[in-house]
Design a protein around this motif. Structure first.
Motif, PDB file in Angstrom:
ATOM      1  N   LEU A  50      -9.306 -13.792 111.427  1.00  0.00           N
ATOM      2  CA  LEU A  50      -8.181 -12.936 111.793  1.00  0.00           C
ATOM      3  C   LEU A  50      -7.387 -12.470 110.579  1.00  0.00           C
ATOM      4  CD1 LEU A  50      -6.912 -14.850 114.948  1.00  0.00           C
ATOM      5  CD2 LEU A  50      -8.240 -12.743 114.880  1.00  0.00           C
ATOM      6  N   SER A  51      -7.947 -12.661 109.391  1.00  0.00           N
ATOM      7  CA  SER A  51      -7.283 -12.205 108.170  1.00  0.00           C
ATOM      8  C   SER A  51      -7.418 -10.702 108.031  1.00  0.00           C
ATOM      9  CB  SER A  51      -7.917 -12.885 106.960  1.00  0.00           C
ATOM     10  OG  SER A  51      -9.235 -12.375 106.744  1.00  0.00           O
ATOM     11  N   PRO A  52      -6.675 -10.082 107.106  1.00  0.00           N
ATOM     12  CA  PRO A  52      -6.871  -8.650 106.845  1.00  0.00           C
ATOM     13  C   PRO A  52      -8.324  -8.310 106.504  1.00  0.00           C
ATOM     14  CG  PRO A  52      -4.838  -9.385 105.844  1.00  0.00           C
ATOM     15  CD  PRO A  52      -5.517 -10.624 106.357  1.00  0.00           C
ATOM     16  N   LEU A 103      -3.234  -5.816 112.904  1.00  0.00           N
ATOM     17  CA  LEU A 103      -2.645  -6.811 112.001  1.00  0.00           C
ATOM     18  C   LEU A 103      -1.385  -7.429 112.584  1.00  0.00           C
ATOM     19  CD1 LEU A 103      -2.877  -4.985 108.541  1.00  0.00           C
ATOM     20  CD2 LEU A 103      -4.276  -6.904 109.299  1.00  0.00           C
ATOM     21  N   ALA A 104      -0.613  -6.645 113.317  1.00  0.00           N
ATOM     22  CA  ALA A 104       0.711  -7.079 113.773  1.00  0.00           C
ATOM     23  C   ALA A 104       0.699  -7.681 115.173  1.00  0.00           C
ATOM     24  CB  ALA A 104       1.677  -5.886 113.736  1.00  0.00           C
ATOM     25  N   SER A 105      -0.469  -7.889 115.766  1.00  0.00           N
ATOM     26  CA  SER A 105      -0.562  -8.302 117.166  1.00  0.00           C
ATOM     27  C   SER A 105       0.190  -9.602 117.441  1.00  0.00           C
ATOM     28  CB  SER A 105      -2.036  -8.461 117.546  1.00  0.00           C
ATOM     29  OG  SER A 105      -2.159  -8.946 118.857  1.00  0.00           O
ATOM     30  N   GLY A 147      -5.661 -17.030 108.636  1.00  0.00           N
ATOM     31  CA  GLY A 147      -5.929 -15.602 108.531  1.00  0.00           C
ATOM     32  C   GLY A 147      -4.963 -14.783 109.363  1.00  0.00           C
ATOM     33  N   TYR A 148      -4.649 -15.292 110.559  1.00  0.00           N
ATOM     34  CA  TYR A 148      -3.693 -14.603 111.436  1.00  0.00           C
ATOM     35  C   TYR A 148      -2.326 -14.510 110.769  1.00  0.00           C
ATOM     36  CZ  TYR A 148      -0.832 -13.760 115.634  1.00  0.00           C
ATOM     37  OH  TYR A 148       0.054 -13.260 116.564  1.00  0.00           O
ATOM     38  N   ILE A 149      -1.870 -15.607 110.202  1.00  0.00           N
ATOM     39  CA  ILE A 149      -0.575 -15.593 109.515  1.00  0.00           C
ATOM     40  C   ILE A 149      -0.603 -14.611 108.349  1.00  0.00           C
ATOM     41  CG2 ILE A 149       0.982 -16.992 108.100  1.00  0.00           C
ATOM     42  CD1 ILE A 149       0.238 -19.377 109.920  1.00  0.00           C
ATOM     43  N   GLU A 150      -1.708 -14.580 107.614  1.00  0.00           N
ATOM     44  CA  GLU A 150      -1.838 -13.641 106.499  1.00  0.00           C
ATOM     45  C   GLU A 150      -1.733 -12.194 106.997  1.00  0.00           C
ATOM     46  OE1 GLU A 150      -5.116 -12.409 103.033  1.00  0.00           O
ATOM     47  OE2 GLU A 150      -5.565 -14.023 104.449  1.00  0.00           O
TER      48      GLU A 150
END
Length: 572
Positions: A50-52, A103-105, A147-150
């Protein structure tokens, strides 16, 4: 008959089918969580990046597929539909990516906050190998969460942050999942399914140890998410809930697979709400006597012990019986139901947030379609009059028939059409269409059951008004406060139109505020399905033919999931 075969003649796959099939496998590799949801085997031990960089890889794959499609002309009518649908869906995925939406989900119902937990509901658990996959995936939650936090951090640097209301909801959910005493992950790896599949051998002891380690890792990952959301993201989050016209228009197209006039749809929503309320009042008089209000009819139904269930065991048994009875009555009379779809499992969900949902069968039907009911701990009684229509919505002729029929069409459709193309307006619109259809077919002639169906229709009409009104900042009718729609007006509006506990209504309101365009896709989708049916009936009459509703349903469902504009064209 094998569940992997279709009775009709097998269509020879085309180059476009090959591209579509390859895209599904690429998506499954790059998004293993989605692979599990689609029922594509081989990826249950992996977790989505889930990273960029992960988002960029999926966008690149989507662009490559579109380029590959452009190199081929359609070989037949099936290819024509596939091309239209893939260009629309994949094109919108790229639009959302370019807008920074992926990215902002972050919201209270359909973001990675929930997705990294919810995927475990769909995972096989009947064998040692299945639990090895669960353990492997649990231990990969931290990397996916990092990855999500990034991605959230990058989106924030670009000015894309969810409203603070959604951040607070996510903090509450993540906190619960991080706490060993309340976390789903704690009970999941210690439940009866584990005991049933794992014996006391040394190898199984190792799997148990990995499950416990994975559960701890997942809890810790949610703890880190909680800290990030509270300390870093919340201070940057805007107070405003409204998405605005540009964002809303994009999401509306995504959820409907159609472009609609939003102001006209808002006005129609107000008219539809008034129509449903009038129909409810007429049924209320049948239940509680002339002049009775809807509230009085509801009170009479809730006080009827014959319409009340006690405990989740009774609820699950009633769900199953109601579903089985409907399948037996509809098969061969109003629908031709394939043999693998005659089984629908009704289950109580391991979560306790109040949601009711359907998960589709796996590609080979070894995992059947399932209806899940997530029951909050405080809820111990259930009213059948409210929920009979829900069983038709989630089961047959709703999601189970629709989704399962698409999976079944192996002889005609490629795997993208069967497994990967989910459009909310098509899917949820069909489910609402199915509810009304069951009433029209006589399955809800009982006034209580009919009031329950109308109760759901009223809520869906109300949220067309609310969702478009709040996110576009439209004028609110004087009856609902006048001025411009906002969250406070929406709250009082929902209280007046949704016959559910306040905690449920609050969750629903937060859902609408954080997931723009999704809630109206149910009722607007129903509207577009009914228009497609009426258009087909008019075309039949123009040809001097009698319209065959059963054949219309068969033809429409055999197309699989589609954007609604593509569906209407395909049914002409």
């Amino acid at each position: 008959m094998s569940t992997n075969q279709h009775l009709s003649a097998r269509r020879e796959p085309t180059p476009i089918d090959a591209i579509a099939d390859a895209h599904v496998m690429t998506v499954a590799r790059l998004d293993p969580v989605l692979a599990t949801e689609m029922g594509v085997a081989g990826f249950d031990h992996e977790m989505t990046d889930l990273s960029p960089a992960g988002h960029a890889a999926r966008a690149d794959a989507t662009r490559s597929t579109l380029v590959a499609l452009d190199a081929h002309a359609p070989a037949d009518a099936v290819d024509e539909v596939t091309l239209s649908a893939m260009r629309e869906r994949l094109g919108l995925e790229l639009e959302l990516d370019a807008a920074g939406e992926n990215l902002a989900s972050l919201n209270n119902i359909a973001s990675p906050v929930q997705g990294l937990r919810d995927v475990f509901d769909s995972m096989p658990t009947g064998t040692v190998e299945a639990w090895e996959n669960v353990a492997a995936r649990l231990n990969k939650v931290p990397d996916s969460m990092a990855g999500y936090i990034e991605s959230l951090r990058l989106a924030a640097s670009q000015g894309h942050v969810a409203a603070v209301r959604q951040v607070r909801e996510a903090i509450e959910q993540a906190t619960e999942l991080a706490d060993p005493s309340t976390s789903f992950f704690t009970t999941y790896v210690q439940g009866p399914d584990v005991a049933a599949a794992l014996d006391e051998s040394a190898s199984c002891s190792l799997v148990r140890a990995e499950l416990e380690r994975g559960a701890a890792a997942a809890r810790e990952a949610y703890g880190r998410l909680t800290t990030f959301l509270r300390e870093e993201l919340a201070p940057q989050a805007p107070e405003a809930d409204a998405a605005g016209r540009e964002r809303y228009g994009l999401w509306s197209r995504y959820f409907l697979g159609a472009t609609v006039d939003l102001e006209e749809t808002y006005a129609w929503g107000l008219e539809e709400l008034a129509r449903v309320v009038a129909e409810q009042e007429a049924v209320a008089a049948q239940i509680a006597g002339p002049g009775a209000t809807v509230e009085q009819a509801v009170a009479a139904l809730d006080a009827d012990p014959s319409r009340t269930l006690h405990g989740t065991d009774a609820l699950r048994a009633w769900m199953q019986e109601t579903s089985d009875t409907a399948i037996a009555a509809l098969d061969g009379a109003h629908f031709d139901i394939p043999e693998p779809l005659l089984t629908l499992e009704c289950r109580i969900a391991p979560t306790q947030n109040g949601g009711i949902y359907y998960t589709g069968p796996s590609d080979d039907f070894t995992r059947p379609g399932r209806m899940w009911w997530s029951v909050p701990p405080s809820v111990t009684t259930f009213n059948t009059w409210r929920e009979k229509t829900t069983v038709f919505h989630e089961g047959i002729p709703g999601h189970h028939l629709q989704v399962g029929q698409a999976v079944y069409e192996r002889a005609t459709l490629n795997s993208w059409r069967r497994l990967a193309c989910w459009v909310s307006g098509h899917g949820e619109g069909w489910a609402l269409y199915a509810e009304r259809l069951m009433a029209d077919l006589g399955f809800m002639d009982d006034p209580g059951d009919r009031l329950g169906m109308l109760d759901g229709q009223r809520m869906r009409a109300a949220r067309v008004v609310l969702d478009i009104g709040v996110h576009l900042g439209l004028p609110a009718p004087e009856r609902w406060g006048g001025g411009t729609w906002d969250a406070d007006k929406a709250w009082h509006f929902l209280l007046a139109n949704v016959n559910m506990p306040e905690a449920f209504i609050r969750f629903e309101l937060n859902r609408y505020l954080g997931w723009p365009g999704q809630a109206p896709s149910y009722k607007v989708g129903q509207r577009l399905w009914e228009q497609a049916r009426d258009d087909a009936a008019a075309a039949a009459r123009a040809r001097g033919e009698q319209f065959d509703l059963r054949e219309f349903h068969k033809r429409a469902l055999a197309l699989g999931g589609l954007p609604l504009d593509v569906l209407r064209t395909a049914l002409v």
